[in-house]
Design a protein around this motif. Structure first.
Motif, mmCIF file in Angstrom:
data_model
loop_
_atom_site.group_PDB
_atom_site.id
_atom_site.type_symbol
_atom_site.label_atom_id
_atom_site.label_comp_id
_atom_site.label_asym_id
_atom_site.label_seq_id
_atom_site.Cartn_x
_atom_site.Cartn_y
_atom_site.Cartn_z
ATOM 1 N N CYS A 172 0.501 13.955 -20.966
ATOM 2 C CA CYS A 172 1.433 13.408 -21.965
ATOM 3 C C CYS A 172 1.982 14.426 -22.955
ATOM 4 O O CYS A 172 2.909 14.123 -23.691
ATOM 5 C CB CYS A 172 0.777 12.267 -22.725
ATOM 6 S SG CYS A 172 -0.522 12.780 -23.892
ATOM 7 N N ARG A 223 0.601 10.252 -15.333
ATOM 8 C CA ARG A 223 1.720 10.140 -16.275
ATOM 9 C C ARG A 223 2.620 8.968 -15.903
ATOM 10 O O ARG A 223 3.031 8.183 -16.761
ATOM 11 C CB ARG A 223 2.535 11.426 -16.318
ATOM 12 C CG ARG A 223 3.695 11.379 -17.303
ATOM 13 C CD ARG A 223 4.510 12.674 -17.335
ATOM 14 N NE ARG A 223 3.663 13.843 -17.389
ATOM 15 C CZ ARG A 223 3.606 14.780 -16.430
ATOM 16 N NH1 ARG A 223 4.390 14.711 -15.363
ATOM 17 N NH2 ARG A 223 2.792 15.804 -16.554
ATOM 18 N N THR A 259 3.306 3.280 -22.353
ATOM 19 C CA THR A 259 2.894 4.426 -23.184
ATOM 20 C C THR A 259 2.001 4.034 -24.362
ATOM 21 O O THR A 259 2.090 4.612 -25.439
ATOM 22 C CB THR A 259 4.107 5.242 -23.703
ATOM 23 O OG1 THR A 259 4.868 4.455 -24.621
ATOM 24 C CG2 THR A 259 4.972 5.736 -22.558
ATOM 25 N N TRP A 304 1.020 5.769 -16.880
ATOM 26 C CA TRP A 304 1.026 5.614 -18.330
ATOM 27 C C TRP A 304 2.426 5.221 -18.813
ATOM 28 O O TRP A 304 2.570 4.312 -19.630
ATOM 29 C CB TRP A 304 0.539 6.916 -18.982
ATOM 30 C CG TRP A 304 0.541 6.911 -20.467
ATOM 31 C CD1 TRP A 304 -0.252 6.143 -21.281
ATOM 32 C CD2 TRP A 304 1.338 7.719 -21.320
ATOM 33 N NE1 TRP A 304 0.027 6.439 -22.596
ATOM 34 C CE2 TRP A 304 1.004 7.405 -22.642
ATOM 35 C CE3 TRP A 304 2.305 8.692 -21.092
ATOM 36 C CZ2 TRP A 304 1.596 8.014 -23.738
ATOM 37 C CZ3 TRP A 304 2.894 9.301 -22.187
ATOM 38 C CH2 TRP A 304 2.547 8.970 -23.489
ATOM 39 N N LEU A 334 6.544 14.524 -24.797
ATOM 40 C CA LEU A 334 6.658 14.798 -23.361
ATOM 41 C C LEU A 334 7.228 16.190 -23.097
ATOM 42 O O LEU A 334 6.885 16.819 -22.097
ATOM 43 C CB LEU A 334 7.528 13.736 -22.677
ATOM 44 C CG LEU A 334 6.938 12.338 -22.575
ATOM 45 C CD1 LEU A 334 7.967 11.370 -22.008
ATOM 46 C CD2 LEU A 334 5.674 12.320 -21.749
ATOM 47 N N CYS A 340 -2.800 9.340 -24.088
ATOM 48 C CA CYS A 340 -2.583 8.678 -22.792
ATOM 49 C C CYS A 340 -3.856 8.171 -22.122
ATOM 50 O O CYS A 340 -3.791 7.386 -21.191
ATOM 51 C CB CYS A 340 -1.832 9.606 -21.845
ATOM 52 S SG CYS A 340 -2.779 11.047 -21.309
#
Length: 85
Positions: free
Chosen positions: A9, A51, A59, A54, A77, A33
């Motif tokens: 993240c 990712r 998020t 997530w 990010l 995350c």
């Protein structure tokens, strides 16, 4: 002081949960995350997969009480190490 960024993240840390040489994970959990260092981010593919999960899940912060009031997802990010994007 150098920082380290989560491979999933991009959250910045004052230490590397992968050890000083970057090859010995402490198996802790990312505050943002929820990735477990050394498990969910052990490779580029695993980092990208976690990712995606997530991001698809909205998020949510793993430890919501640690989420900064001015948190910016896109900015964070952008801090993901280039190799893991």
């Amino acid at each position: 002081m150098s920082t380290w960024n989560c491979r999933v993240c991009g959250l910045d840390y004052d230490y590397s949960p992968w050890g000083p040489q970057g090859d010995t994970p402490d198996y802790g959990t990312c505050e943002c995350c929820g990735a477990q260092f050394g498990v969910d981010d052990y490779s580029v593919a695993s980092s990208r997969s976690f990712r995606q999960q997530w991001l698809s899940g909205g998020t949510a912060w793993f430890y919501p009480n640690l989420k900064p009031a001015d948190w910016q997802l896109e900015s964070q990010l952008s801090q993901i190490p280039a190799h893991y994007r």
